[in-house]
Scaffold this motif. Structure first.
Motif: not given
Length: 504
Positions: A140-156
């Protein structure tokens, strides 16, 4: 930086900071006094000049507008709802209440029995649901034209009851089309190309040759790098092991571990690799006791075929489909209660107690459609004349499979009736009432999709018994009957769905 008891200015009003609940080098997160549903993130700008601060505020304002206007993403993210004013740089956001950090699921707590912790407190079903939700949110993030960029267990963050996910520390998000003046990510969770980009940038900076126009061509963040990060997290979620940290690395030096976290070693399940892991759940993963063969293949494509070629990696939606299907194949060991992925095509033993799981009740769903209708559809798509209906025939194709267990209802959704990754509300509730007698209860919960339902006599397939009131549950013996569901027009024409139950 501010501390507990200090005040910040937001939209002309002062708010008092309560206890500090998180943070690191880049900033701190505080609770807000008398506002239990909100937190404030203060970004550390001590080393930033006035121009960099201005750009950071502009970025946060963009993020506030971009996510705040997106109804799909708003519920998945702790995003800036309002920016701090004055000399402070940061924002206020919703607090992810009733959630645990995803890190809890991959960090074994000392003093507990390992298998019991994995089996009882953090069940396999929950882990598969988290994996599916993570990749679905990323899609859903990518469909919206965005990137999360810093994905880690700490950020979820993971909801304690519904397994819904909330992303935090979202201020590193970017547009897909952006140029990046820095490499964003967390050690151990960045894709290999990001590390290459980091080395390239450092080299250019050291030689005074830095050109921001070169950066997107070397180490650019992308949807593929987001998927790689998510795959690392989910592999850890299932095996409690980093996919590039094998036995030799764990027994080696700090430099070797750092190289592994940068994906410079082989995937631990590489067929011809030299970085094997003897971790128990890596072995169960490899034997498809806790995943399906499809999931195992997706990770191989990510960490081997696509390790150094992002375009060979599976998409987020491929992972979503595979993890949704895996949940349908879960069975519970009757001896010890462990959950496992069941295979109707082979002998099954519990990964915990090694007991034979025996045959299970398997629901197989087939779609029947008129070949002529499908040909008409194809002709219309191609803007051709309709094909001749001479020699029309009826075809059945397998769509989905699910394991039924006593007193554990299954809910059938769109993906069970048609090959699609689109998520939907449940259409049918089906439940095994008595495994010995083979009694099953079926109930239609959405009549707009399934206007009629019949039972078919398995000895006389032409004999149908209509279920008159679809809103009421109907019980029957699957040894005597199969289920025939009429489904509204689909993209392959009008279909009838047949549910066949058997012991396998």
């Amino acid at each position: 930086m501010k501390n507990t008891g200090d005040k910040v200015l937001i939209n002309g009003h002062e708010y008092e900071l309560s206890e500090k609940i998180g943070g690191g080098l880049e900033g701190s997160v505080f609770a807000v006094n008398n506002m239990p549903n909100f937190v404030v993130k203060l970004i550390n700008t001590a080393k930033l000049g006035s121009s960099a601060k201005r750009e950071l505020r502009e970025h946060l304002q963009w993020l506030k507008n971009a996510v705040g206007a997106n109804e799909v993403l708003k519920g998945k993210m702790a995003y800036p709802m309002a920016l701090l004013e004055g000399d402070d740089v940061g924002y206020i956001m919703y607090r992810a209440n009733n959630c645990d950090s995803l890190k809890k699921y991959i960090t074994f707590p000392m003093g507990e029995e390992f298998v019991d912790w994995y089996k009882d407190n953090y069940k396999l079903k929950k882990r598969l649901q988290i994996a599916s939700n993570l990749f679905n949110s990323l899609e859903q993030i990518h469909i919206s034209g965005l990137l999360f960029t810093d994905l880690s267990p700490n950020n979820v963050m993971v909801g304690k009851r519904e397994n819904s996910l909330v992303f935090i520390d979202t201020d590193n998000m970017r547009r897909k089309r952006d140029n990046y003046l820095s490499v964003v990510g967390t050690q151990g969770y960045m894709a290999p190309e990001i590390y290459l980009g980091l080395a390239d940038v450092n080299s250019k900076l050291a030689n005074g040759e830095f050109d921001k126009n070169l950066l997107p061509q070397s180490g650019a963040l992308s949807a593929e790098s987001d998927v790689f990060s998510a795959a690392i997290i989910v592999f850890q979620l299932l095996t409690l092991q980093h996919p590039f940290v094998g036995d030799a690395v764990e027994d080696g030096t700090a430099e070797e571990e750092s190289a592994a976290l940068q994906c410079k070693t082989d995937y631990v399940l590489h067929k011809n690799g030299s970085n094997a892991s003897s971790t128990p759940f890596v072995k169960l993963f490899d034997e498809c006791k806790i995943v399906t063969p499809k999931i195992k293949d997706l990770f191989y494509r990510t960490f081997v075929d696509g390790k150094n070629n992002p375009y060979l990696r599976p998409t987020a939606i491929e992972f979503v489909e595979a993890f949704d299907e895996a949940q349908d194949m879960l069975a519970t060991c009757k001896n010890c209660g462990a959950e496992l992925v069941y295979s109707p095509q082979s002998d099954n033993h519990c990964w915990d107690c090694d007991a034979e799981t025996g045959n299970r009740v398997v629901l197989e769903i087939f779609n029947g459609y008129n070949e002529a209708d499908r040909n008409k559809l194809i002709s219309n798509i191609l803007n051709c004349e309709p094909l001749s209906e001479f020699g029309e025939r009826y075809r059945f194709i397998p769509i989905s499979t699910a394991i039924l267990e006593e007193d554990k209802p299954k809910y059938l959704k769109l993906r069970h009736f048609e090959r699609t990754a689109k998520r939907s509300t449940p259409f049918v509730k089906i439940q095994l009432m008595d495994e010995i007698s083979g009694t099953v209860r079926v109930q239609i919960v959405d009549k707009s999709i399934i206007p009629s339902c019949n039972l078919i006599d398995r000895k006389s397939p032409g004999t149908k018994f209509p279920i008159d009131d679809l809103t009421k549950a109907k019980e029957f013996s699957f040894d005597k009957f199969a289920i025939l569901l009429d489904v509204v027009q689909s993209r392959v024409g009008k279909i009838e769905t047949i549910g066949m139950l058997s012991r396998k």
